[in-house]
Write an enzyme that holds these catalytic residues in place. Structure first.
Site, PDB file in Angstrom:
ATOM      1  N   CYS A  52       1.398  46.308 -35.432  1.00 48.73           N
ATOM      2  CA  CYS A  52       2.203  47.240 -34.646  1.00 48.73           C
ATOM      3  C   CYS A  52       3.325  47.851 -35.476  1.00 48.73           C
ATOM      4  O   CYS A  52       3.860  48.910 -35.113  1.00 48.73           O
ATOM      5  CB  CYS A  52       2.776  46.543 -33.416  1.00 48.73           C
ATOM      6  SG  CYS A  52       3.765  45.077 -33.799  1.00 48.73           S
ATOM      7  N   ASN A  53       3.681  47.225 -36.596  1.00 49.15           N
ATOM      8  CA  ASN A  53       4.796  47.715 -37.408  1.00 49.15           C
ATOM      9  C   ASN A  53       4.380  48.306 -38.747  1.00 49.15           C
ATOM     10  O   ASN A  53       5.225  48.791 -39.484  1.00 49.15           O
ATOM     11  CB  ASN A  53       5.795  46.582 -37.668  1.00 49.15           C
ATOM     12  CG  ASN A  53       6.554  46.193 -36.424  1.00 49.15           C
ATOM     13  OD1 ASN A  53       6.954  47.046 -35.642  1.00 49.15           O
ATOM     14  ND2 ASN A  53       6.735  44.898 -36.217  1.00 49.15           N
ATOM     15  N   SER A 104       8.922  42.234 -42.897  1.00 49.60           N
ATOM     16  CA  SER A 104       8.776  42.250 -41.444  1.00 49.60           C
ATOM     17  C   SER A 104      10.027  42.771 -40.760  1.00 49.60           C
ATOM     18  O   SER A 104      11.133  42.705 -41.304  1.00 49.60           O
ATOM     19  CB  SER A 104       8.462  40.849 -40.916  1.00 49.60           C
ATOM     20  OG  SER A 104       7.215  40.396 -41.386  1.00 49.60           O
ATOM     21  N   GLN A 115      -1.924  37.615 -39.656  1.00 52.35           N
ATOM     22  CA  GLN A 115      -2.495  38.964 -39.658  1.00 52.35           C
ATOM     23  C   GLN A 115      -3.066  39.310 -41.032  1.00 52.35           C
ATOM     24  O   GLN A 115      -4.101  39.987 -41.123  1.00 52.35           O
ATOM     25  CB  GLN A 115      -1.422  39.975 -39.240  1.00 52.35           C
ATOM     26  CG  GLN A 115      -1.029  39.844 -37.776  1.00 52.35           C
ATOM     27  CD  GLN A 115       0.216  40.652 -37.432  1.00 52.35           C
ATOM     28  OE1 GLN A 115       1.099  40.873 -38.269  1.00 52.35           O
ATOM     29  NE2 GLN A 115       0.307  41.097 -36.189  1.00 52.35           N
ATOM     30  N   ALA A 184      12.842  44.258 -16.869  1.00 52.87           N
ATOM     31  CA  ALA A 184      11.522  44.078 -17.497  1.00 52.87           C
ATOM     32  C   ALA A 184      11.359  44.974 -18.720  1.00 52.87           C
ATOM     33  O   ALA A 184      10.249  45.326 -19.098  1.00 52.87           O
ATOM     34  CB  ALA A 184      10.419  44.378 -16.480  1.00 52.87           C
ATOM     35  N   GLY A 185      12.497  45.312 -19.339  1.00 51.66           N
ATOM     36  CA  GLY A 185      12.430  46.102 -20.573  1.00 51.66           C
ATOM     37  C   GLY A 185      12.139  45.217 -21.767  1.00 51.66           C
ATOM     38  O   GLY A 185      11.634  44.094 -21.635  1.00 51.66           O
ATOM     39  N   MET A 187      14.173  43.607 -23.873  1.00 49.86           N
ATOM     40  CA  MET A 187      14.930  42.355 -23.893  1.00 49.86           C
ATOM     41  C   MET A 187      14.418  41.389 -22.829  1.00 49.86           C
ATOM     42  O   MET A 187      14.259  40.190 -23.080  1.00 49.86           O
ATOM     43  CB  MET A 187      16.417  42.645 -23.669  1.00 49.86           C
ATOM     44  CG  MET A 187      17.303  41.442 -23.922  1.00 49.86           C
ATOM     45  SD  MET A 187      17.650  41.215 -25.673  1.00 49.86           S
ATOM     46  CE  MET A 187      18.816  42.564 -25.914  1.00 49.86           C
ATOM     47  N   GLY A 188      14.145  41.924 -21.629  1.00 54.10           N
ATOM     48  CA  GLY A 188      13.627  41.086 -20.552  1.00 54.10           C
ATOM     49  C   GLY A 188      12.265  40.509 -20.912  1.00 54.10           C
ATOM     50  O   GLY A 188      11.978  39.337 -20.626  1.00 54.10           O
TER      51      GLY A 188
END
Length: 460
Positions: A52-53, A104, A115, A184-185, A187-188
């Site tokens: 993803c990065n 990372s 990975q 639910a962002g 951080m959540g």
């Protein structure tokens, strides 16, 4: 497959590119990436890593320019400033840094090592891994393992969500606590997953958009439910732990639901604050805020930065070993080609000599006589090739690729030279095996140098 070549790499990662740029680069997945690259002309090996990065790939070619050309369509819609091109040595070092967690987003994270292992297996599945990348990628994996074993680069708490879970759970005195996570962002999400990882099974996620809360609740291995923000007070009354992470401009929870709730741990990860300051005045409530948690994570970051310096020293040492390993392989390839070429000439000339000797004597040579001729030929080859063998090993150690490449051309496996190898300066014929002494000059082929005949093989 040749054990030598040039590694060329390309990467689009979080360090210089947006998430969208990372997603736009390369093929659909790393297996497809390897398949596309290995199909390109003059590419002998290929490896790709998609996370993803980061989206990056590496190829092995005979020339760096050919390697760069293989990446012409790698990121056509990504700004050039977001793309990093890597030459041979940069590619090798970069692979080690990635596997060690130095590249990372979260320094030292463990997931990247797995990975890299998966990418290695994927590349092997597409026949992309040959001698060069086998050494490079497996070395990177071993470096990643060493760094995590010998340093503290992957220890401690680095995210606020993880810090919230750790600090809160350490302060709880309940066997089966109930947790409420507000928001639910990003951080959540981190907080919910961290709580689940630490054994919190009874969990409720509150969010302005309930479907988002439901999606997050379904992602974790826990008995998690979802409620709208309006239901926060009701759930907070029975919760042992509350973690709040919204982006609200005003507090989303006050002291009322905690007054009869018993001992409760509250973690406020919001900026501005989600929790009314009056909550901290309640006797049974312990409140942790961003300042507290930031000090916890900063301690880990300092620890990991110190560990990163140790990791860099490990990488530097292993990088030098890998370069030496490649140098030895390059020299060994040339030496093998040289001996193969000489062996063909030797075999031809020994056969010719035996045929001539048998014609002269009008009969077959005995096994002992054949052995003498063959021993002489072997001795000549070994003596003649000893100096260039030494020179080639020295050239490899000194990065003298001009000498090595010239030798490859001179002693190519397809070489079918007819002339006898040149007699080296300083060669001492008296060092030839004793078995050659006493052989009549007339019994030897014309190609044997005169000094051999005169100094060793003559009767006088």
């Amino acid at each position: 497959m040749r054990a030598t070549g040039v590694v060329t790499g390309i990467t689009v990662s979080h360090s210089s590119a947006s998430v969208d740029d990372v997603a736009r680069a390369g093929a659909d997945d790393q297996r497809a990436e390897v398949a596309e690259l290995i199909a390109k002309p003059y590419v002998s090996e290929a490896f790709a890593l998609h996370t993803c990065n980061r989206t990056e790939a590496f190829v092995v070619t005979d020339d760096a320019a050919v390697g760069r050309a293989a990446f012409e369509t790698f990121a056509p819609h990504v700004d050039e400033d977001s793309i990093r091109h890597l030459d041979h040595e940069e590619s090798l070092e970069h692979l080690m840094r990635v596997a060690a967690g130095l590249e990372s987003l979260v320094l030292g994270e463990d997931q990247i090592l797995g990975q890299v292992r998966t990418a290695y297996e994927d590349a092997r599945g597409e026949d992309g891994v040959g001698p060069m990348l086998e050494d490079a990628v497996t070395k990177a994996i071993r470096v990643g393992e060493r760094v995590r074993t010998e340093t503290e680069i992957n220890e401690g708490i680095v995210s606020l969500g993880s810090a919230a879970a750790t600090v809160a759970i350490d302060d709880l005195d309940v066997d089966d606590p109930t947790a409420l996570v507000i928001g639910a962002g990003e951080m959540g999400t981190t907080a919910v997953k961290a709580l689940a990882d630490r054994g919190i099974d009874d969990m409720v996620v509150a969010n302005r958009t309930v479907p988002h809360a439901e999606h997050l609740a379904n992602e974790v291995d826990a008995d998690a439910g979802a409620v709208p923000l309006q239901g926060v007070d009701t759930v907070a009354r029975r919760a042992d732990l509350v973690v709040s992470t919204t982006a609200s401009e005003e507090p989303v929870i006050g002291p009322e639901p905690f007054k009869q709730g018993g001992k409760t741990v509250v973690v406020d990860l919001a900026q501005p604050r989600d929790v009314d300051p009056a909550v901290a005045d309640l006797d049974d409530v312990t409140v942790y805020d961003l300042d507290t948690l930031t000090s916890v994570t900063e301690q880990t970051r300092r620890q990991r930065r110190a560990a990163a310096e140790e990791a860099k020293r490990i990488i530097a040492a292993e990088f030098d070993r890998l370069l030496d390993q490649y140098k030895r392989k390059r020299a060994d390839e040339v030496i093998a080609a040289m001996y193969e070429s000489a062996d063909r000439v030797k075999s031809q000339e020994v056969s010719t000599a035996i045929t001539q000797l048998e014609a002269e004597t009008d009969g077959e040579l005995t096994a002992g006589e054949r052995e003498v001729v063959e021993s002489m030929a072997d001795a000549l080859v070994n003596k003649l090739l000893a100096p260039p063998t030494k020179s080639l090993r020295e050239a490899a150690g000194e990065d003298d690729w001009t000498t090595i490449n010239t030798a490859l051309q001179l002693f190519d496996p397809e070489f079918d030279g007819e002339a006898y190898p040149p007699f080296p300066d300083g060669f001492d014929p008296s060092e030839l095996p004793d078995a050659l002494e006493g052989i009549s000059p007339d019994e030897l082929p014309d190609e044997v140098p005169d000094e051999i005949v005169e100094s060793v093989l003559s009767d006088d």
